[in-house]
Structure formats: C-alpha cells, structure tokens
Design a protein around this motif. Structure first.
Motif, PDB file in Angstrom:
ATOM      1  N   ALA A 155       0.842  -1.206   0.000  1.00 54.34           N
ATOM      2  CA  ALA A 155       0.000   0.000   0.000  1.00 54.34           C
ATOM      3  C   ALA A 155       0.875   1.253   0.000  1.00 54.34           C
ATOM      4  O   ALA A 155       2.003   1.242   0.507  1.00 54.34           O
ATOM      5  CB  ALA A 155      -0.912  -0.014   1.220  1.00 54.34           C
ATOM      6  N   PRO A 156       0.362   2.354  -0.548  1.00 49.77           N
ATOM      7  CA  PRO A 156       1.186   3.572  -0.648  1.00 49.77           C
ATOM      8  C   PRO A 156       1.447   4.247   0.688  1.00 49.77           C
ATOM      9  O   PRO A 156       2.266   5.155   0.764  1.00 49.77           O
ATOM     10  CB  PRO A 156       0.353   4.477  -1.562  1.00 49.77           C
ATOM     11  CG  PRO A 156      -1.034   3.946  -1.502  1.00 49.77           C
ATOM     12  CD  PRO A 156      -0.927   2.487  -1.223  1.00 49.77           C
ATOM     13  N   THR A 157       0.800   3.803   1.733  1.00 48.22           N
ATOM     14  CA  THR A 157       0.952   4.434   3.045  1.00 48.22           C
ATOM     15  C   THR A 157       2.119   3.828   3.815  1.00 48.22           C
ATOM     16  O   THR A 157       2.497   2.678   3.605  1.00 48.22           O
ATOM     17  CB  THR A 157      -0.335   4.224   3.875  1.00 48.22           C
ATOM     18  OG1 THR A 157      -0.697   2.835   3.783  1.00 48.22           O
ATOM     19  CG2 THR A 157      -1.472   5.060   3.321  1.00 48.22           C
ATOM     20  N   GLY A 158       2.691   4.643   4.726  1.00 48.26           N
ATOM     21  CA  GLY A 158       3.648   4.114   5.686  1.00 48.26           C
ATOM     22  C   GLY A 158       5.081   4.038   5.233  1.00 48.26           C
ATOM     23  O   GLY A 158       5.933   3.523   5.962  1.00 48.26           O
ATOM     24  N   TRP A 159       5.399   4.538   4.060  1.00 47.54           N
ATOM     25  CA  TRP A 159       6.787   4.489   3.597  1.00 47.54           C
ATOM     26  C   TRP A 159       7.603   5.578   4.287  1.00 47.54           C
ATOM     27  O   TRP A 159       7.131   6.689   4.498  1.00 47.54           O
ATOM     28  CB  TRP A 159       6.850   4.663   2.077  1.00 47.54           C
ATOM     29  CG  TRP A 159       6.294   3.486   1.347  1.00 47.54           C
ATOM     30  CD1 TRP A 159       4.990   3.303   0.945  1.00 47.54           C
ATOM     31  CD2 TRP A 159       6.996   2.302   0.958  1.00 47.54           C
ATOM     32  NE1 TRP A 159       4.856   2.080   0.322  1.00 47.54           N
ATOM     33  CE2 TRP A 159       6.064   1.457   0.309  1.00 47.54           C
ATOM     34  CE3 TRP A 159       8.316   1.876   1.079  1.00 47.54           C
ATOM     35  CZ2 TRP A 159       6.420   0.210  -0.200  1.00 47.54           C
ATOM     36  CZ3 TRP A 159       8.677   0.642   0.567  1.00 47.54           C
ATOM     37  CH2 TRP A 159       7.737  -0.181  -0.068  1.00 47.54           C
TER      38      TRP A 159
END
Lengths: 110, 286
Positions: free
Chosen positions: B190-194
């Motif tokens: 998912a694009p979140t949390g990088w």
C-alpha cells in the motif's frame, strides 16, 4: 535443452464489457502459442462472439493476425497461433448488455 | 569469500559482476527462461472474489528482448532477454513478480540484481517522471516472526520528481479471507507508511529517451539470525541504515523457513511502467 514452456494468465476474472483487449504480452522467444479462454461468468448473449488474435511491431500499435476464436456455450475455448513476432494479445467486442469474467491463459512454447 | 573462490567467479562473465556470499542459492539469468519467477497473487478461498482487490491483478512477468518502435531490439545487459514486469496503463497500478524458496541456514543472505525501469514509449517525450517506483522485498519467516524488509526507489510522485529510496516497516491491517478462519491477507505494498532511507537521494541514469536502457546494480543484504537489514546499495551508493527496519509480524501458520523475494514496479500516470531485471543472484553464508 528442453524447450521453454510458459503459461501467462493475461486476464483473470476482471469483468469484460464492450470492446476490450488483453494487455500486451511480450513473447518473441516462443514459436507457438495457444490462447485459452475459460469463461467464469457470463451475462447476456455471448455465443458467437469472436475474439481476434492481434500482433504488434512495438507493443503499442496492433493489427489482426488472422486467427480468431468463437465464444460458445462451453467453458473453455482456444485458438492456436504461430509466427507472431514479439507481442500477442486478443481483442474483441461484446454486444450491448453482455459481459464476461474469464481467465485468459496464453501458453507459449519455444 | 576465499581468494580462490573469488578468482573462479571473476573468470566467469556470468558471475564476475556480482559480489556473492559463499553459497549461491540461485542465479537467474533470464536468457534461460523465467526460472521460477511468477506473478504475485493474493490469498483466496472458494472464489477469486475473496481476494483483496489490490492483489487481484499483479500482471504476469514476461521474457523481454527490450524491443522498441524506434531502434528495434535493445536486448539485456547480458544476452537478449530480461524479466519484464508491466503495469496496466492506470496511475497507481502495480506489477509484482515473486520467487519462493525456503532457507536452510539462519544467517546472512545477499540479494544482487541488475535492473532498469522505463515508461512505455508511447509518447515522444522524456517521460522521466512517469514511473512512480520500483522496489524489492523479502518475505521471511522463522519460529517467532514473519518479517518483510521492503525497499523501493521512489522515482516520482504525482508528477513531481523524488529520486530517493524508502523502506516500509509500518504494517497494513490483516483481513480474514473466506469463512474458515484459515487464511488472512494484508496489502503490504500500500502507498501508506513508507519512510525515507536517510540521505538516500540518488539520480539514476534514466538517459534521455524512453527507449534507451542503462542497467543498474542493486544489492540488499539481510541477516536471518538478527532479523535486520544489513546493507542497501544501488550502483556506487551504499545507503545509511540508521533507523531502517523491516515489517515485523508474529509467525504465521504454514510459512516456516520462508525465503521469498519479490520485485515490483508502480506507474505514476495512465501509462504502462516497465521494470526489467537482467539477472538475479541470491547467496548466503554458511
């Protein structure tokens, strides 16, 4: 050396309606191919619809190769193709109101 | 590595460009087929519809000759073929390919690869910001933990250049799959949390036309014993690991000794993005 033998699932269960084409698949290493179309769900009248094998010089521009398969009442249909260059896909148009979900498998040998 | 072993590797053009640990677990030269790399698919039960939708269409890998409309066949770094991952022409679409093995010694593991990435050459423009990201991950499990080091090159985001490396340790929520309480799934890409790898800005040689390939070296080391990422390198840049860590999950059923590696590519625009992997070498120290 054994020949390479690879099956790519180029379409898996996405709903297809209207005009569609599978994603370009690069397979210039192969000398022969079979497209298998397994119908998972059908809506409306799809019998007699033709899917056309297409080839491409660059993966962007496409032309009919001349081979086609006809959807019918059976679960799995197929067509064979040889001498196809570097890319393959199948394209077709479903009639108004019709739709399918299918697994389209491209088997390659070379 | 012992001097003699290194000399043998140096004499072989297939291996002299790698710096492996003493045991070669696998060496995948895609001139010899796809060699066990396969499309990633999400877990499902009863029906494909039970899969998390993000996992439903990760696209099958291809053996690519790198052929273009303007110059014909580019080929690979060595030989003609590389493994190609292709997204759909839809912003945010991801293509993921995975190879699944298990480990036999809980020690250092090294992944090396030569790769490049490009947008589809469907426009006569530089297109340098069209590929959002390319990445690599390990999916590992021991008796206590499933742990997943994720590492990506964020090339661009929403049209703006980024050109730096990121990691991800934040876990995505798990969802039950089916009705038998046997299977779960989480969309870890998912694009979140990088998070940013410290000071990891790195301009790669994109070149000036979408049909020109320059190949890059990638190395990622992990230690199965300490569950740590121990080395991140692309070309000449060895990145600072301060604060960098993997996704940690309590051990899950049926994944004992798992040693999976996956590559992926994500597009930033409604145009196909391509990742090409010339070759992969996974090695270990035991």
């Amino acid at each position: 050396m054994l020949r390479e033998n690879y099956t790519a699932i180029v379409e898996r269960s996405e709903e297809l309606r209207g005009s569609f084409a599978t994603e370009p698949y690069e397979c210039g290493w192969a000398g022969e191919a079979i497209f298998f179309v397994r119908i998972l769900e059908r809506v409306g009248e799809i019998e007699g619809v033709k899917l056309y094998v297409q080839i491409s010089p660059d993966g962007i521009r496409w032309c009919d190769e001349g081979t086609s398969l006809v959807l019918s009442g059976v679960e799995v249909s197929f067509c064979r193709v040889r001498h196809f260059g570097n890319w393959l896909r199948v394209a077709g148009t479903l009639p108004e109101g019709a739709g399918v979900r299918a697994i389209i498998a491209l088997n390659l040998k070379g | 590595m012992r001097e003699q072993a290194r000399a043998i590797l140096n004499a072989d053009p297939r291996f002299s460009r790698f710096d492996p640990l003493p045991r070669l677990i696998y060496h995948d030269d895609f001139n010899r087929g796809l060699r066990g790399w396969v499309e990633l698919i999400g877990n499902y039960e009863h029906s494909l519809d039970s899969m998390l939708p993000q996992f439903a269409d990760m696209r099958p890998p291809m053996l690519s000759s790198g052929t273009h409309w303007d110059t014909g066949t580019h080929g690979a770094m060595q030989g003609t073929y590389s493994m190609k991952l292709a997204t759909r022409a839809r912003a945010g679409d991801i293509s993921v390919s995975i190879k699944r093995v298990t480990w036999r010694h809980r020690g250092p593991i090294r992944l090396e690869a030569y790769f490049t990435f490009k947008p589809e050459a469907s426009e006569l423009q530089l297109s340098v910001n069209d590929v959002r990201a390319v990445g690599v991950l390990f999916d590992l499990q021991d008796e206590e933990y499933r742990w997943m080091p994720h590492w990506r090159y964020l090339n661009a985001l929403e049209g703006e250049p980024v050109r730096s490396w990121q990691f991800k340790r934040e876990r995505e929520p798990f969802h039950d799959i089916g009705d038998r309480a046997e299977t779960v799934s989480h969309f870890h890409l998912a694009p979140t949390g990088w998070e940013d790898v410290p000071e990891s800005g790195q301009i790669l040689c994109f070149n000036e036309v979408a049909t020109k390939f320059n190949w890059y070296y990638l190395r990622m080391d992990v230690d199965l014993a300490s569950r740590q990422i121990t080395h991140l390198q692309c070309n000449d840049r060895i990145h600072d690991l301060t604060g960098v860590g993997p996704m940690m999950i309590l051990a899950m059923p049926n994944l004992d000794c798992m040693l999976n590696v996956a590559f992926w590519v994500e597009t930033d625009v409604d145009k196909r993005a391509f990742l090409y992997v010339d070759s992969v070498l996974l090695s270990g120290d035991w």
